[in-house]
Design a protein around this motif. Structure first.
Motif, PDB file in Angstrom:
ATOM      1  N   ILE A   1      -2.798   6.141  -2.900  1.00  0.00           N
ATOM      2  CA  ILE A   1      -1.722   4.720  -2.164  1.00  0.00           C
ATOM      3  C   ILE A   1      -3.588   3.951  -2.097  1.00  0.00           C
ATOM      4  CG2 ILE A   1      -2.618   4.145   0.550  1.00  0.00           C
ATOM      5  CD1 ILE A   1      -1.475   6.384   1.037  1.00  0.00           C
ATOM      6  N   GLU A   2      -4.641   4.459  -2.110  1.00  0.00           N
ATOM      7  CA  GLU A   2      -6.026   3.059  -2.842  1.00  0.00           C
ATOM      8  C   GLU A   2      -6.212   2.218  -3.713  1.00  0.00           C
ATOM      9  OE1 GLU A   2      -9.593   5.149  -2.014  1.00  0.00           O
ATOM     10  OE2 GLU A   2      -9.354   5.637   0.209  1.00  0.00           O
ATOM     11  N   ILE A   3      -5.524   2.800  -5.155  1.00  0.00           N
ATOM     12  CA  ILE A   3      -5.113   2.172  -6.462  1.00  0.00           C
ATOM     13  C   ILE A   3      -3.679   1.549  -6.341  1.00  0.00           C
ATOM     14  CG2 ILE A   3      -4.744   3.155  -8.502  1.00  0.00           C
ATOM     15  CD1 ILE A   3      -6.057   6.128  -7.867  1.00  0.00           C
ATOM     16  N   ARG A   4      -2.716   2.212  -5.722  1.00  0.00           N
ATOM     17  CA  ARG A   4      -1.558   1.091  -4.996  1.00  0.00           C
ATOM     18  C   ARG A   4      -2.280  -0.216  -4.834  1.00  0.00           C
ATOM     19  NH1 ARG A   4       1.761  -1.324  -7.251  1.00  0.00           N
ATOM     20  NH2 ARG A   4       3.866  -1.636  -6.315  1.00  0.00           N
ATOM     21  N   GLU A   5      -2.994  -0.297  -3.534  1.00  0.00           N
ATOM     22  CA  GLU A   5      -3.346  -1.210  -3.238  1.00  0.00           C
ATOM     23  C   GLU A   5      -3.633  -2.396  -3.940  1.00  0.00           C
ATOM     24  OE1 GLU A   5      -4.529   0.388   0.671  1.00  0.00           O
ATOM     25  OE2 GLU A   5      -2.681   0.788   1.483  1.00  0.00           O
ATOM     26  N   THR A   6      -5.338  -1.585  -4.470  1.00  0.00           N
ATOM     27  CA  THR A   6      -5.789  -2.129  -4.939  1.00  0.00           C
ATOM     28  C   THR A   6      -4.944  -3.058  -6.168  1.00  0.00           C
ATOM     29  OG1 THR A   6      -7.595  -1.414  -4.544  1.00  0.00           O
ATOM     30  CG2 THR A   6      -7.980  -1.986  -7.064  1.00  0.00           C
ATOM     31  N   TRP A   7      -4.086  -2.799  -7.076  1.00  0.00           N
ATOM     32  CA  TRP A   7      -3.263  -2.850  -8.095  1.00  0.00           C
ATOM     33  C   TRP A   7      -2.904  -4.430  -7.353  1.00  0.00           C
ATOM     34  CZ3 TRP A   7      -2.843  -2.254 -13.031  1.00  0.00           C
ATOM     35  CH2 TRP A   7      -1.778  -3.346 -13.779  1.00  0.00           C
TER      36      TRP A   7
ATOM     37  N   SER B   1      -2.960  -6.018  -4.537  1.00  0.00           N
ATOM     38  CA  SER B   1      -3.720  -7.324  -4.053  1.00  0.00           C
ATOM     39  C   SER B   1      -4.888  -7.660  -4.675  1.00  0.00           C
ATOM     40  CB  SER B   1      -5.033  -6.125  -2.683  1.00  0.00           C
ATOM     41  OG  SER B   1      -5.875  -5.747  -3.512  1.00  0.00           O
ATOM     42  N   THR B   2      -4.905  -7.390  -5.848  1.00  0.00           N
ATOM     43  CA  THR B   2      -5.182  -8.147  -7.215  1.00  0.00           C
ATOM     44  C   THR B   2      -4.455  -8.821  -7.827  1.00  0.00           C
ATOM     45  OG1 THR B   2      -6.541  -6.365  -7.951  1.00  0.00           O
ATOM     46  CG2 THR B   2      -7.864  -7.083  -6.451  1.00  0.00           C
ATOM     47  N   ALA B   3      -3.605  -8.902  -7.674  1.00  0.00           N
ATOM     48  CA  ALA B   3      -2.822  -9.120  -9.240  1.00  0.00           C
ATOM     49  C   ALA B   3      -2.681  -8.017 -10.256  1.00  0.00           C
ATOM     50  CB  ALA B   3      -2.750 -10.682  -9.087  1.00  0.00           C
TER      51      ALA B   3
END
Length: 81
Positions: free
Chosen positions: A67-73, A75-77
């Protein structure tokens, strides 16, 4: 010159191939890997997540990681993986 991002999708249970400069087409729970080939990506997936194909097969800490990796991806385009 086009580059490929290899990403394991825990919703579809398969390895996705995203080709730059196109945006990733899958909006599910996937994790990109730094890999030059599909074989390297599968080795990285096995090392990080074992035999889990789908999200519910992951232990809780790994689910949070995905979940965190996906959110990072998102949110940072899309960082270069």
């Amino acid at each position: 010159m086009s580059s490929t991002t290899y990403a394991w999708c825990f919703d579809h249970g398969t390895l996705h191939h995203f080709h730059a400069p196109d945006e990733p087409w899958c909006t599910a729970a996937w994790v990109p890997f730094r890999a030059a080939s599909e074989e390297q990506a599968m080795e990285a997936k096995q090392h990080a997540y074992g035999d889990a194909r789908f999200f519910d097969e992951l232990p809780g800490d790994k689910q949070l990681e995905v979940i965190e990796i996906r959110e990072t991806w998102t949110s940072t385009a899309g960082p270069a993986f």
